[in-house]
Design a protein around this motif. Structure first.
Motif, mmCIF file in Angstrom:
data_model
loop_
_atom_site.group_PDB
_atom_site.id
_atom_site.type_symbol
_atom_site.label_atom_id
_atom_site.label_comp_id
_atom_site.label_asym_id
_atom_site.label_seq_id
_atom_site.Cartn_x
_atom_site.Cartn_y
_atom_site.Cartn_z
ATOM 1 N N TYR A 19 0.810 -1.219 0.000
ATOM 2 C CA TYR A 19 0.000 0.000 0.000
ATOM 3 C C TYR A 19 0.847 1.274 0.000
ATOM 4 N N GLY A 26 -5.707 0.133 11.528
ATOM 5 C CA GLY A 26 -5.520 -0.246 10.120
ATOM 6 C C GLY A 26 -4.151 0.192 9.647
ATOM 7 N N MET A 62 -6.680 6.206 9.217
ATOM 8 C CA MET A 62 -6.211 6.669 7.910
ATOM 9 C C MET A 62 -6.588 5.659 6.830
HETATM 10 C C1 LIG Z 1 -5.970 1.016 2.700
HETATM 11 S S1 LIG Z 1 -5.046 0.423 4.032
HETATM 12 C C2 LIG Z 1 -4.505 1.911 4.866
HETATM 13 C C3 LIG Z 1 -3.164 1.714 5.545
HETATM 14 C C4 LIG Z 1 -2.651 2.920 6.319
HETATM 15 N N1 LIG Z 1 -3.551 3.295 7.386
HETATM 16 C C5 LIG Z 1 -2.420 4.083 5.400
HETATM 17 O O1 LIG Z 1 -3.280 4.970 5.336
HETATM 18 O O2 LIG Z 1 -1.368 4.129 4.761
HETATM 19 C C6 LIG Z 1 -6.370 -0.080 5.130
HETATM 20 C C7 LIG Z 1 -5.895 -1.022 6.209
HETATM 21 O O3 LIG Z 1 -6.969 -1.257 7.127
HETATM 22 C C8 LIG Z 1 -6.913 -2.613 7.524
HETATM 23 N N2 LIG Z 1 -8.243 -3.024 8.014
HETATM 24 C C9 LIG Z 1 -9.382 -3.124 7.306
HETATM 25 N N3 LIG Z 1 -10.379 -3.560 8.091
HETATM 26 C C10 LIG Z 1 -9.854 -3.712 9.337
HETATM 27 C C11 LIG Z 1 -10.388 -4.134 10.572
HETATM 28 N N4 LIG Z 1 -11.655 -4.522 10.698
HETATM 29 N N5 LIG Z 1 -9.569 -4.139 11.655
HETATM 30 C C12 LIG Z 1 -8.268 -3.767 11.535
HETATM 31 N N6 LIG Z 1 -7.707 -3.388 10.383
HETATM 32 C C13 LIG Z 1 -8.488 -3.361 9.296
HETATM 33 C C14 LIG Z 1 -6.485 -3.353 6.270
HETATM 34 O O4 LIG Z 1 -5.950 -4.630 6.528
HETATM 35 C C15 LIG Z 1 -5.481 -2.372 5.662
HETATM 36 O O5 LIG Z 1 -4.162 -2.672 6.033
#
Ligand SMILES: C[S@@+](CC[C@H](N)C(=O)[O-])C[C@H]1O[C@@H](n2cnc3c(N)ncnc32)[C@H](O)[C@@H]1O
Length: 276
Positions: free
Chosen positions: A38, A76, A166
């Motif tokens: 990502y 996340g 984020m």
């Molecule tokens: C699009 S990435 C964003 C990563 C980082 N926060 C950034 O903005 O660079 C979204 C992240 O949220 C995590 N995620 C989605 N649903 C989640 C949940 N229910 N609990 C924890 N993490 C979650 C995903 O695995 C992913 O790594």
């Protein structure tokens, strides 16, 4: 077991079409936004340049009444690049300035649903004593509550000073529907003094759903029935301010992929509003 990643070479990320350089990365259709690379197509720097490095010093002035260390939660965190970059950013020195915040004054707990990403984050983290990475589905209260309490209890605290949310709201929304998004925002609002949210705009939802369809997969269960739609930043502002008494302190502008960084404050009428 790792959260599923439906690997395909294709050109759309969770938000918009991004054409990867051949051989550089294959974003894949990750059902939770758990893209393995990502940060390579959404580098942390684009967010950091919108955020003042002195933000935490403004919000929690050294020598003020706020207990130390300051506690941050990154929800996340993916493979940790943004979490680590935020940590460095907020500890950084202006030229010639004496930094009043040392690493022991700032602790981050970073969580993600995907254990493989969390493993990578842990291995790559240069601040293992002050940044912790854990696998957690933030939507599962049975694992979430004991884990968060155990972290906060180490410091005799019941809430985080700041929570980072984020580029995750869309994934919670698509996978858990309107009620899931509302529950998620409600829990975060009750968990912190400040909340920094980077919501994905609606066009990203359409891109994510389109990508899944192209793969011949079922659409996200909730996509068609979502009543919370349209200007997602505005909808999230309304939910946090009207339903949870938070105050929008600042919008740090939009990244090049059209996402705003919104800083909210829990209602604490006795505290003066920092001027940002
Ligand atoms: C699009 S990435 C964003 C990563 C980082 N926060 C950034 O903005 O660079 C979204 C992240 O949220 C995590 N995620 C989605 N649903 C989640 C949940 N229910 N609990 C924890 N993490 C979650 C995903 O695995 C992913 O790594």
């Amino acid at each position: 077991m790792a959260a599923p990643i439906l690997q395909v070479a294709e050109a759309a990320t969770d938000e918009e079409a991004v054409t990867p350089k051949p051989g550089l990365l294959e974003p894949g259709a990750a059902p939770y936004g758990n893209f393995p690379s990502y940060s390579r197509f959404h580098p942390p720097e684009q967010r950091l340049r919108l955020l003042p490095a002195a933000l935490l010093r403004w919000l929690f002035p050294p020598g003020g009444p706020d207990p130390r260390p300051l506690l941050g939660l990154d929800v996340g965190c993916n493979s940790g690049e943004l979490s680590i970059a935020l940590y460095r950013h907020f500890l950084s020195l202006e030229e010639g300035e004496i930094c009043p915040v040392s690493t022991k004054d700032l602790r981050f707990l970073c969580c993600d649903i995907d254990p493989a990403l969390v493993d990578r984050a842990e291995k790559d983290c240069p601040f293992p004593a002050t940044m912790s990475f854990v696998t957690l589905d933030i939507m599962d209260p049975q694992t979430r509550e004991p884990l968060l309490s155990s972290f906060l209890n180490q410091f005799g605290r019941s809430a985080f000073d700041i929570v980072f949310c984020m580029s995750i709201t869309m994934w919670i929304h698509l996978n858990h529907g309107d009620n899931g998004l509302l529950a998620f925002l409600a829990r975060l609002a009750s968990l912190c003094r400040y909340l920094l949210v980077e919501p994905q705009p609606w066009k990203c939802y359409r891109a994510a759903a389109r990508r899944l369809r192209k793969l011949g997969r079922h659409n996200f269960d909730h996509f068609r029935s979502l009543a919370i739609r349209g200007d997602m930043a505005d909808r999230i502002i309304q939910i946090l301010t009207n339903d949870h008494g938070m105050e929008l302190v600042c919008c740090f502008g939009s990244t090049s992929w059209d996402r705003s960084l919104l800083l909210f404050r829990a209602n604490q009428p006795s505290e003066p509003m920092p001027s940002l």
